[in-house]
Design an enzyme around this catalytic site. Structure first.
Site, PDB file in Angstrom:
ATOM      1  N   LYS A 121     -18.853  67.307  35.859  1.00 33.08           N
ATOM      2  CA  LYS A 121     -18.929  67.435  37.312  1.00 33.08           C
ATOM      3  C   LYS A 121     -17.771  66.733  37.981  1.00 33.08           C
ATOM      4  O   LYS A 121     -17.093  67.297  38.845  1.00 33.08           O
ATOM      5  CB  LYS A 121     -20.265  66.877  37.816  1.00 33.08           C
ATOM      6  CG  LYS A 121     -20.505  67.077  39.306  1.00 33.08           C
ATOM      7  CD  LYS A 121     -20.051  65.923  40.176  1.00 33.08           C
ATOM      8  CE  LYS A 121     -20.908  64.693  39.977  1.00 33.08           C
ATOM      9  NZ  LYS A 121     -20.550  63.597  40.935  1.00 33.08           N
ATOM     10  N   ASP A 139     -23.513  69.354  40.932  1.00 32.50           N
ATOM     11  CA  ASP A 139     -24.257  68.098  40.962  1.00 32.50           C
ATOM     12  C   ASP A 139     -25.720  68.419  41.258  1.00 32.50           C
ATOM     13  O   ASP A 139     -26.130  69.581  41.220  1.00 32.50           O
ATOM     14  CB  ASP A 139     -23.667  67.138  41.998  1.00 32.50           C
ATOM     15  CG  ASP A 139     -23.822  67.647  43.428  1.00 32.50           C
ATOM     16  OD1 ASP A 139     -24.324  68.782  43.623  1.00 32.50           O
ATOM     17  OD2 ASP A 139     -23.451  66.910  44.356  1.00 32.50           O
TER      18      ASP A 139
END
Length: 223
Positions: A121, A139
């Protein structure tokens, strides 16, 4: 409604109504963004933005951070989540930037993921924002919104990332992450989503279920 129709409608709404969407983290360089995103793991951007001004003043470059000790860094990050691990990650990250990348934040996602404290991420956020690469960082907000809207049924962040990138055009991917994360942060919240204020309910897969759910009975006043 097919998934393609849902994507076209939702992404089309964002294109028309949210032409500007940016990270809420405060930074002035790729190095500062990398530090901020590492600190933001399981922590709010608001909290990170309170911490980073003093941190960046004390350690304005990778060179300054690389020679710092844990005791030097910890006081600046002690109010974020997992401060012990993050203080160590920041120092080791800066050292690796100097040793392997001449102090420059790499653009390659695999190289970014080798840095301490950097997962997929975080790597995607850096690649997207700094280098305008056509990737979408997933996320908790993006994961939740993608499922609720019906954009993905992926069971992992990577599976959701693949679904989103399969259906969102290359030129829109860098901003699409911000659309979804901001929608999840302020409207499609984890608890008590603000469906009454949401402009996407007509295309949302879960909204009919939420709207049809019985409302809790109002408590009568005790006399």
């Amino acid at each position: 409604m097919t998934r393609k129709e849902r994507y076209n409608s939702i992404i089309g709404w964002f294109v028309e109504n949210r032409p500007v969407a940016e990270s809420e983290l405060h930074y002035r360089s790729p190095y500062e963004l990398l530090v901020a995103v590492i600190l933001s793991a399981q922590c709010t951007d608001k909290r990170v933005n309170l911490v980073t001004p003093a941190l960046f003043e004390a350690f304005p470059t990778p060179e300054a951070l690389a020679v710092a000790t844990f005791d030097d860094v910890y006081p600046y990050v002690k109010s974020v989540s997992y401060p012990n691990a993050k203080a160590r990650h920041l120092i080791a990250m800066a050292q690796m930037l100097l040793e392997e990348h001449n102090g420059e934040v790499p653009s390659d996602i695999d190289e970014l993921m080798k840095l301490p404290g950097v997962g997929r991420k975080t790597a995607n956020v850096i690649a997207s924002i700094v280098y305008d690469k056509p990737v979408i960082a997933v996320d908790t907000h993006v994961f939740r919104v993608a499922h609720r809207l019906g954009l993905s049924d992926g069971s992992t962040p990577y599976a959701v990332e693949q679904d989103l990138e399969r259906h969102i055009s290359l030129e829109l991917r860098p901003i699409a992450h911000h659309w979804l994360i901001l929608h999840g942060r302020y409207t499609c919240t984890a608890r008590n989503p603000k469906c009454a204020d949401c402009p996407l309910t007509q295309w949302c897969r879960e909204y009919p279920l939420i709207a049809a759910a019985p409302k809790p009975a109002a408590r009568s006043a005790v006399k």
